[in-house]
Design a protein around this motif. Structure first.
Motif, mmCIF file in Angstrom:
data_model
loop_
_atom_site.group_PDB
_atom_site.id
_atom_site.type_symbol
_atom_site.label_atom_id
_atom_site.label_comp_id
_atom_site.label_asym_id
_atom_site.label_seq_id
_atom_site.Cartn_x
_atom_site.Cartn_y
_atom_site.Cartn_z
ATOM 1 N N LEU A 23 24.355 22.892 -10.692
ATOM 2 C CA LEU A 23 24.658 21.480 -10.481
ATOM 3 C C LEU A 23 23.634 20.582 -11.168
ATOM 4 O O LEU A 23 23.977 19.574 -11.788
ATOM 5 C CB LEU A 23 24.690 21.174 -8.978
ATOM 6 C CG LEU A 23 25.818 21.840 -8.177
ATOM 7 C CD1 LEU A 23 25.591 21.637 -6.690
ATOM 8 C CD2 LEU A 23 27.172 21.288 -8.577
ATOM 9 N N LEU A 150 29.602 15.487 -12.530
ATOM 10 C CA LEU A 150 28.374 15.762 -11.785
ATOM 11 C C LEU A 150 27.255 14.812 -12.196
ATOM 12 O O LEU A 150 26.368 14.506 -11.395
ATOM 13 C CB LEU A 150 27.946 17.217 -11.997
ATOM 14 C CG LEU A 150 28.892 18.263 -11.395
ATOM 15 C CD1 LEU A 150 28.410 19.666 -11.718
ATOM 16 C CD2 LEU A 150 29.019 18.087 -9.885
ATOM 17 N N ARG A 165 29.304 18.217 -3.470
ATOM 18 C CA ARG A 165 29.204 18.746 -4.834
ATOM 19 C C ARG A 165 29.786 20.159 -4.903
ATOM 20 O O ARG A 165 30.449 20.522 -5.882
ATOM 21 C CB ARG A 165 27.744 18.745 -5.286
ATOM 22 C CG ARG A 165 27.169 17.342 -5.497
ATOM 23 C CD ARG A 165 25.698 17.420 -5.919
ATOM 24 N NE ARG A 165 25.195 16.144 -6.365
ATOM 25 C CZ ARG A 165 24.658 15.223 -5.581
ATOM 26 N NH1 ARG A 165 24.591 15.441 -4.281
ATOM 27 N NH2 ARG A 165 24.210 14.083 -6.072
#
Length: 616
Positions: A23, A150, A165
């Motif tokens: 991420l 993201l 997320r």
């Protein structure tokens, strides 16, 4: 080498999970991607035909009787982007093996939301383009851009919990997988059977390499992946799907403690006798403790995020922003269709599918986040770029292609702004963002108040379990954090479990037994604190000194140690650690869910706050 924070309350890279690293890299690369888009636009508008002529320059490659005569843009789109989709496939497999999707029931909702998030935008696009030049470009309306999405969430900051997320990533993975299948099926005009058969054989061989020893498997795996790419190119199918196929075939697993201990032994042998043979064995042993999935992600993720995807943007985002083109794009079916499909269709599809599934299953299938999190996920899913431009380049030409690029860029900007405004409005509404759904249970052995060592109230809402080693410096660093959590939060109870790492900490077992022996006399926690504070001095003479300082019955204490009365008790903790997938210390579980990420006070407090919001 990882540095210890002198404050004694922080860990960085040692505690970073694969998902968190994925991420973070994707989010950070968004800035580079945006810069590449801007450069491409400037280049295309200042150089006249120079931009297009550069990227359409042919670059033939010949190896013996085999040859490929592709232009630069195609080498980027179908060649280098194969590595990007390799990373996508690897992350999909990691989530399937180790992440949220390992509980197969949880695959239902992101799969349905991902599919609906493609079908509904395509139908909206076709409503604007049911005929004409834009009809064949329907596939460009399907896929979200993971890096840009993201990146937008990174700008939103802590207003977006990690669980959102994670939910988003599972939807994006489905999105990318189906989009590449569409490329292989719908955007292949002619298939050559011989090439396809070679590709199938190569992929079958690639799947079979998992039974080959690691040293030979690496070379064989790479060779078969290259053959697969070449065979797909020869078959007429876009070879970019090779990356996804290879990634999905690469399993993921956590390092096993016994494998780590064996690797430590090999390193010690090399230290005693530094020969080329032993350095090869030690290197192979260390590398082999990690899954091929983890190794490939580490090798390619940064390169694809910071180099390949920006290069793709540079090759595809350049359009001449002529006033006439911009004016026509405001009403052009291709541009408008793509804009509405992403900005309106994606949020409706993700949120609507999640709601419909929960209602039809009477709540047995529900989002892992709150409804505000679901709506926010739908909004951010409206950010297109990479796959949309990839398909547009395959399906459209001329003015229709330029209009498609304008529609994609406009949708990316609009969806990003709407998402940021939404999360700004939802700041502080943790319950609405996270919901009340439970996280996966990672802790194999539930906490037993009659057996475990517990600090804090028995009726605490949040339970934090730590597997620790009294001789581990990382465990020592986490100790002040644990004490601070208990001191400042009355709703937390803290549990200590032993995981002495015998291969690197020779005194850890004795220290664990000493703590248990002190616990028999009602002094477990005072001994626990002394041992962690003095972990450089854990010889028997030092431990007896600590026992005297705590005014323990020294004869009884020494007898407990010499007879190893608590070895079985510690072995049970080690067994529970193994079954919970714990290989190193410290490892924390918050309400039975493994905490992945930094173990400083701020990060643990935020994770606990989110668990509290869900639990209450």
């Amino acid at each position: 080498m990882t540095e210890l924070d002198p404050s004694g309350m922080s860990q960085t890279s040692a505690a970073t999970s694969p998902l968190r690293a994925f991420l973070r890299t994707e989010a950070a690369s968004a800035a580079v991607l945006v810069a590449a888009i801007v450069i491409a636009l400037i280049w295309a508008n200042l150089s006249g035909t120079g931009y297009e002529s550069f990227w359409t320059t042919e670059l033939p490659i010949r190896i013996g009787p085999l040859s490929a005569n592709l232009d630069l843009r195609t080498w980027v789109n179908s060649g280098l982007m194969t590595l990007f989709f390799l990373v996508v496939g690897l992350e999909a497999r990691r989530e399937f093996d180790l992440g949220e999707l390992r509980e197969r029931r949880r695959l239902v909702l992101p799969l349905a939301a991902g599919l609906a998030g493609m079908v509904i935008p395509v139908l909206i696009y076709l409503a604007f383009n049911h005929s004409g030049d834009g009809l064949h470009g329907w596939g460009a309306a399907m896929s979200t851009d993971t890096a840009l999405a993201l990146g937008v969430l990174a700008v939103a900051g802590k207003q977006v919990p990690d669980r959102i997320r994670t939910f988003l990533l599972t939807v994006f993975v489905v999105d990318d997988v189906v989009a590449l299948v569409v490329i292989a099926v719908a955007y292949t005009s002619e298939v050559h059977v011989v090439g396809l058969l070679v590709a199938i054989a190569a992929y079958g061989g690639l799947l079979a390499t998992r039974r080959v020893p690691y040293r030979q498997r690496r070379v064989l795996f790479t060779a078969l992946a290259v053959v697969l790419w070449c065979a797909l190119l020869a078959s007429g199918i876009d070879p970019v799907v090779t990356g996804l196929a290879v990634g999905l075939a690469t399993s993921a697993y956590l390092p096993r403690r016994d494998a780590l201990e064996q690797a430590t032994t090999l390193v010690r042998l090399f230290r005693e006798q530094p020969t080329p043979e032993l350095v090869r064995e030690a290197t192979t042993g260390l590398t082999g403790t990690l899954s091929a999935n983890a190794r490939l992600q580490h090798t390619y993720h940064s390169a694809t995020s910071y180099v390949i995807v920006p290069l793709f943007a540079l090759a595809n985002a350049g359009i001449s922003l002529r006033p006439s083109l911009l004016s026509d794009a405001l009403t052009a079916p291709v541009a408008v269709g793509l804009f509405v499909a992403f900005v309106v269709g994606k949020p409706i599809a993700v949120a609507g599918t999640s709601w419909a599934l929960m209602k039809t299953t009477h709540g047995s299938v529900r989002p892992s986040v709150g409804w505000a999190g679901v709506v926010g996920s739908g909004l951010i899913a409206g950010v297109p770029f990479t796959v949309s431009l990839l398909i547009a380049d395959l399906a459209l030409t001329g003015t229709a292609l330029e209009e498609a690029k304008i529609g994609v860029l406009a949708a990316a900007v609009a969806a990003s702004v709407i998402t940021l405004v939404f999360y700004r409005l939802m700041a502080g509404h943790t319950r609405a963002l996270l919901g009340t759904g439970s996280q996966l249970v990672d802790l194999a052995t539930p906490v037993d108040a009659n057996r475990d060592h517990v600090r804090g109230p028995a009726d605490a809402v949040v339970t934090v379990v730590e597997y620790g080693d009294f001789e581990c410096p990382w465990t020592q660093m986490a100790a002040p954090t644990a004490r601070e959590l208990i001191a400042t939060n009355s709703y937390i109870r803290y549990v200590w479990r032993h995981l002495p790492l015998h291969d690197v900490h020779p005194h850890a077992q004795l220290a664990a037994e000493a703590a248990e022996s002190a616990g028999r006399q009602g002094k477990f926690w005072p001994m626990h604190d002394l041992l962690l504070a003095n972990q450089e001095n854990l010889e028997l003479e030092h431990i007896l000194k600590y026992a005297a300082e705590l005014q323990l019955d020294l004869k009884r204490f020494r007898t407990d140690l010499t007879s190893h009365d608590f070895a079985t008790r510690i072995a049970q903790d080690i067994d529970s650690a193994d079954r919970s997938g714990v290989a190193g210390t410290p490892t924390f579980f918050i309400n039975s869910h493994r905490h992945d990420g930094p173990q400083d006070l701020g990060s643990l407090t935020e994770a606990i706050r989110q668990s509290l919001a869900t639990a209450t």
